[in-house]
Design a protein around this motif. Structure first.
Motif, PDB file in Angstrom:
ATOM      1  N   SER A 188       0.823  -1.212   0.000  1.00 59.20           N
ATOM      2  CA  SER A 188       0.000   0.000   0.000  1.00 59.20           C
ATOM      3  C   SER A 188       0.854   1.256   0.000  1.00 59.20           C
ATOM      4  O   SER A 188       0.539   2.237  -0.689  1.00 59.20           O
ATOM      5  N   LEU A 189       1.944   1.241   0.741  1.00 55.54           N
ATOM      6  CA  LEU A 189       2.857   2.391   0.744  1.00 55.54           C
ATOM      7  C   LEU A 189       3.493   2.584  -0.627  1.00 55.54           C
ATOM      8  O   LEU A 189       3.633   3.709  -1.112  1.00 55.54           O
ATOM      9  N   ILE A 190       3.867   1.497  -1.262  1.00 57.36           N
ATOM     10  CA  ILE A 190       4.494   1.579  -2.586  1.00 57.36           C
ATOM     11  C   ILE A 190       3.496   2.059  -3.630  1.00 57.36           C
ATOM     12  O   ILE A 190       3.825   2.868  -4.514  1.00 57.36           O
ATOM     13  N   LEU A 191       2.257   1.580  -3.532  1.00 57.49           N
ATOM     14  CA  LEU A 191       1.235   1.908  -4.533  1.00 57.49           C
ATOM     15  C   LEU A 191       0.552   3.243  -4.269  1.00 57.49           C
ATOM     16  O   LEU A 191      -0.153   3.759  -5.148  1.00 57.49           O
ATOM     17  N   GLY A 192       0.720   3.791  -3.073  1.00 59.02           N
ATOM     18  CA  GLY A 192       0.027   5.034  -2.735  1.00 59.02           C
ATOM     19  C   GLY A 192      -1.458   4.823  -2.513  1.00 59.02           C
ATOM     20  O   GLY A 192      -2.272   5.702  -2.808  1.00 59.02           O
ATOM     21  N   LEU A 193      -1.807   3.643  -1.990  1.00 56.33           N
ATOM     22  CA  LEU A 193      -3.204   3.311  -1.718  1.00 56.33           C
ATOM     23  C   LEU A 193      -3.378   3.043  -0.233  1.00 56.33           C
ATOM     24  O   LEU A 193      -2.415   2.754   0.480  1.00 56.33           O
ATOM     25  N   SER A 194      -4.605   3.109   0.224  1.00 56.62           N
ATOM     26  CA  SER A 194      -4.884   2.653   1.578  1.00 56.62           C
ATOM     27  C   SER A 194      -4.837   1.132   1.587  1.00 56.62           C
ATOM     28  O   SER A 194      -4.956   0.481   0.543  1.00 56.62           O
ATOM     29  N   VAL A 195      -4.659   0.556   2.765  1.00 56.44           N
ATOM     30  CA  VAL A 195      -4.652  -0.903   2.865  1.00 56.44           C
ATOM     31  C   VAL A 195      -5.988  -1.463   2.390  1.00 56.44           C
ATOM     32  O   VAL A 195      -6.037  -2.484   1.697  1.00 56.44           O
ATOM     33  N   GLU A 196      -7.068  -0.793   2.737  1.00 50.67           N
ATOM     34  CA  GLU A 196      -8.394  -1.252   2.328  1.00 50.67           C
ATOM     35  C   GLU A 196      -8.534  -1.245   0.808  1.00 50.67           C
ATOM     36  O   GLU A 196      -9.086  -2.178   0.221  1.00 50.67           O
ATOM     37  N   ASP A 197      -8.017  -0.202   0.169  1.00 55.79           N
ATOM     38  CA  ASP A 197      -8.088  -0.139  -1.293  1.00 55.79           C
ATOM     39  C   ASP A 197      -7.223  -1.220  -1.934  1.00 55.79           C
ATOM     40  O   ASP A 197      -7.579  -1.767  -2.993  1.00 55.79           O
ATOM     41  N   SER A 198      -6.102  -1.535  -1.319  1.00 56.28           N
ATOM     42  CA  SER A 198      -5.261  -2.614  -1.829  1.00 56.28           C
ATOM     43  C   SER A 198      -5.967  -3.959  -1.717  1.00 56.28           C
ATOM     44  O   SER A 198      -5.870  -4.810  -2.615  1.00 56.28           O
ATOM     45  N   MET A 199      -6.693  -4.151  -0.631  1.00 55.28           N
ATOM     46  CA  MET A 199      -7.472  -5.380  -0.479  1.00 55.28           C
ATOM     47  C   MET A 199      -8.551  -5.472  -1.549  1.00 55.28           C
ATOM     48  O   MET A 199      -8.751  -6.530  -2.166  1.00 55.28           O
ATOM     49  N   ASP A 200      -9.236  -4.352  -1.766  1.00 47.87           N
ATOM     50  CA  ASP A 200     -10.262  -4.319  -2.812  1.00 47.87           C
ATOM     51  C   ASP A 200      -9.654  -4.604  -4.183  1.00 47.87           C
ATOM     52  O   ASP A 200     -10.223  -5.335  -4.999  1.00 47.87           O
ATOM     53  N   LEU A 201      -8.486  -4.024  -4.434  1.00 49.05           N
ATOM     54  CA  LEU A 201      -7.826  -4.162  -5.731  1.00 49.05           C
ATOM     55  C   LEU A 201      -7.534  -5.618  -6.051  1.00 49.05           C
ATOM     56  O   LEU A 201      -7.876  -6.118  -7.134  1.00 49.05           O
ATOM     57  N   THR A 202      -6.895  -6.333  -5.117  1.00 51.92           N
ATOM     58  CA  THR A 202      -6.510  -7.716  -5.412  1.00 51.92           C
ATOM     59  C   THR A 202      -7.729  -8.625  -5.528  1.00 51.92           C
ATOM     60  O   THR A 202      -7.749  -9.538  -6.352  1.00 51.92           O
ATOM     61  N   GLU A 203      -8.755  -8.360  -4.739  1.00 53.61           N
ATOM     62  CA  GLU A 203      -9.965  -9.176  -4.842  1.00 53.61           C
ATOM     63  C   GLU A 203     -10.660  -8.930  -6.175  1.00 53.61           C
ATOM     64  O   GLU A 203     -11.117  -9.873  -6.845  1.00 53.61           O
ATOM     65  N   GLU A 204     -10.738  -7.676  -6.588  1.00 49.32           N
ATOM     66  CA  GLU A 204     -11.340  -7.356  -7.891  1.00 49.32           C
ATOM     67  C   GLU A 204     -10.532  -7.976  -9.029  1.00 49.32           C
ATOM     68  O   GLU A 204     -11.095  -8.462 -10.015  1.00 49.32           O
ATOM     69  N   ASN A 205      -9.211  -7.952  -8.896  1.00 50.51           N
ATOM     70  CA  ASN A 205      -8.361  -8.542  -9.930  1.00 50.51           C
ATOM     71  C   ASN A 205      -8.643 -10.034 -10.068  1.00 50.51           C
ATOM     72  O   ASN A 205      -8.708 -10.561 -11.180  1.00 50.51           O
ATOM     73  N   TRP A 206      -8.785 -10.700  -8.932  1.00 51.96           N
ATOM     74  CA  TRP A 206      -9.090 -12.124  -8.982  1.00 51.96           C
ATOM     75  C   TRP A 206     -10.447 -12.383  -9.626  1.00 51.96           C
ATOM     76  O   TRP A 206     -10.587 -13.229 -10.523  1.00 51.96           O
ATOM     77  N   ASN A 207     -11.451 -11.691  -9.174  1.00 49.41           N
ATOM     78  CA  ASN A 207     -12.809 -11.938  -9.665  1.00 49.41           C
ATOM     79  C   ASN A 207     -12.962 -11.617 -11.144  1.00 49.41           C
ATOM     80  O   ASN A 207     -13.856 -12.146 -11.806  1.00 49.41           O
ATOM     81  N   ARG A 208     -12.076 -10.792 -11.666  1.00 45.97           N
ATOM     82  CA  ARG A 208     -12.125 -10.463 -13.094  1.00 45.97           C
ATOM     83  C   ARG A 208     -11.570 -11.590 -13.958  1.00 45.97           C
ATOM     84  O   ARG A 208     -12.023 -11.808 -15.084  1.00 45.97           O
ATOM     85  N   ILE A 209     -10.602 -12.329 -13.451  1.00 44.63           N
ATOM     86  CA  ILE A 209      -9.927 -13.316 -14.299  1.00 44.63           C
ATOM     87  C   ILE A 209     -10.312 -14.753 -14.011  1.00 44.63           C
ATOM     88  O   ILE A 209      -9.967 -15.658 -14.767  1.00 44.63           O
ATOM     89  N   ALA A 210     -11.042 -15.012 -12.913  1.00 38.59           N
ATOM     90  CA  ALA A 210     -11.329 -16.378 -12.504  1.00 38.59           C
ATOM     91  C   ALA A 210     -12.823 -16.662 -12.543  1.00 38.59           C
ATOM     92  O   ALA A 210     -13.633 -15.822 -12.161  1.00 38.59           O
ATOM     93  N   ARG A 211     -13.150 -17.838 -13.002  1.00 39.96           N
ATOM     94  CA  ARG A 211     -14.550 -18.261 -13.041  1.00 39.96           C
ATOM     95  C   ARG A 211     -15.098 -18.455 -11.633  1.00 39.96           C
ATOM     96  O   ARG A 211     -16.266 -18.201 -11.362  1.00 39.96           O
ATOM     97  N   LYS A 212     -14.237 -18.926 -10.728  1.00 33.98           N
ATOM     98  CA  LYS A 212     -14.638 -19.143  -9.338  1.00 33.98           C
ATOM     99  C   LYS A 212     -14.273 -17.900  -8.539  1.00 33.98           C
ATOM    100  O   LYS A 212     -13.106 -17.686  -8.182  1.00 33.98           O
ATOM    101  N   ASN A 213     -15.258 -17.065  -8.274  1.00 30.41           N
ATOM    102  CA  ASN A 213     -15.000 -15.803  -7.587  1.00 30.41           C
ATOM    103  C   ASN A 213     -14.833 -16.011  -6.082  1.00 30.41           C
ATOM    104  O   ASN A 213     -15.314 -16.993  -5.507  1.00 30.41           O
ATOM    105  N   LEU A 214     -14.145 -15.048  -5.483  1.00 31.23           N
ATOM    106  CA  LEU A 214     -13.992 -15.050  -4.034  1.00 31.23           C
ATOM    107  C   LEU A 214     -15.305 -14.624  -3.398  1.00 31.23           C
ATOM    108  O   LEU A 214     -15.964 -13.707  -3.883  1.00 31.23           O
ATOM    109  N   LYS A 215     -15.656 -15.252  -2.330  1.00 33.28           N
ATOM    110  CA  LYS A 215     -16.915 -14.926  -1.644  1.00 33.28           C
ATOM    111  C   LYS A 215     -16.679 -13.875  -0.570  1.00 33.28           C
ATOM    112  O   LYS A 215     -15.663 -13.872   0.077  1.00 33.28           O
TER     113      LYS A 215
END
Length: 215
Positions: A188-215
Motif C-alpha cells: 500500500s505504501l508503494i502503490l500510494g493506496l490505503s490498505v483497504e483499497d489494496s485489499m479491494d484491488l486484489t480481490e477485484e483482480n481475482w474476480n475479473r480473471i477467474a470463473r470461481k469468484n472469491l466470496k
C-alpha cells in the motif's frame, strides 16, 4: 475486511489459497491450488494427472499450480514443458488461473504464450525479476504476485510493483512466516493506496480473471 493471501504454503483457516503439492492431503476447509510443481515432477507424471481431473467439480479448487519451469531443480525441460502445457490447457478449460513457478525459464514461458492462443490466466508468483522482463509479458494474460521481496528496498519486486499495471497485481506470503497484513501494508505504501483499497484491488483482480469468484 481481511487481506486475502493469494498463495501460501502455510496452513491457515481462511482467506487464502493454500498451495497443495500433488500427493499431499487436500485441506478439509478453505481454498487451495493443486498441480505438478517442477521440483517434484516425475517422468511418468501422466499417471498422476488423473487425480487432478477428478477435482473438476470441487468448488474450493481455485487454481492449478504451482506449475511451471525450473532450470535449477527438476527433470529435463521437455518433461517440464509437456506437463506445463497439460496443466495450462486444463486451467483454460476450467476457467481458473494457473499459479506459475518459474526459475530461469522466462524464455520457456514466452515460447508457450506465443505458440498458444488459448492460454489461461497465469499468475507469476513471488515475482522478483527485473521490470524489463515483466514488461515483455504485458500483452499476454500474465499477472504478478508479490511477496516478501517487496520489503527489500530497491528490490526488483519493489521496482516492478511501482510500475506494474494495477489490474495485474496480487499479494502473497508464499513459504515465509510473514503475516499477509504486513505484505499489504508495504504494498500500500508503494502503490500510494490505503490498505483497504489494496485489499479491494486484489480481490477485484481475482474476480475479473477467474470463473470461481472469491466470496
Amino acid at each position: 475486511m481481511r487481506a486475502f493471501d493469494f498463495h501460501t504454503h502455510q496452513k491457515k483457516e481462511a482467506n487464502c489459497i493454500q498451495n497443495v503439492i500433488l500427493g499431499q492431503r487436500i485441506p478439509e476447509t478453505g481454498y487451495f491450488s493443486l498441480g505438478f510443481h517442477p521440483w517434484y515432477l516425475k517422468q511418468n507424471w501422466q499417471e498422476a494427472f488423473q487425480s487432478i481431473l477428478e477435482l473438476e467439480s470441487e468448488p474450493r479448487l481455485l487454481a492449478i499450480g504451482e506449475a511451471g519451469f525450473d532450470r535449477i531443480q527438476g527433470p529435463e525441460i521437455i518433461i517440464q514443458k509437456e506437463a506445463f502445457e497439460a496443466q495450462a490447457n486444463l486451467a483454460y478449460e476450467w476457467g481458473i488461473p494457473l499459479i506459475l513457478h518459474c526459475v530461469k525459464g522466462h524464455d520457456l514461458l514466452v515460447e508457450f504464450l506465443k505458440n498458444n492462443s488459448k492460454s489461461p490466466q497465469i499468475i507469476w508468483h513471488g515475482w522478483n525479476l527485473k521490470p524489463r522482463l515483466a514488461q515483455q509479458l504485458e500483452d499476454f494474460p500474465v499477472s504478478f504476485s508479490f511477496g516478501k521481496a517487496i520489503l527489500e528496498e530497491d528490490s526488483n519486486a519493489q521496482n516492478w510493483l511501482k510500475a506494474c499495471p494495477k489490474h495485474k497485481i496480487f499479494l502473497e506470503t508464499d513459504d515465509s512466516e510473514l503475516e499477509i497484513n504486513s505484505i499489504y501494508e508495504s504494498a500500500s505504501l508503494i502503490l500510494g493506496l490505503s490498505v483497504e483499497d489494496s485489499m479491494d484491488l486484489t480481490e477485484e483482480n481475482w474476480n475479473r480473471i477467474a470463473r470461481k469468484n472469491l466470496k
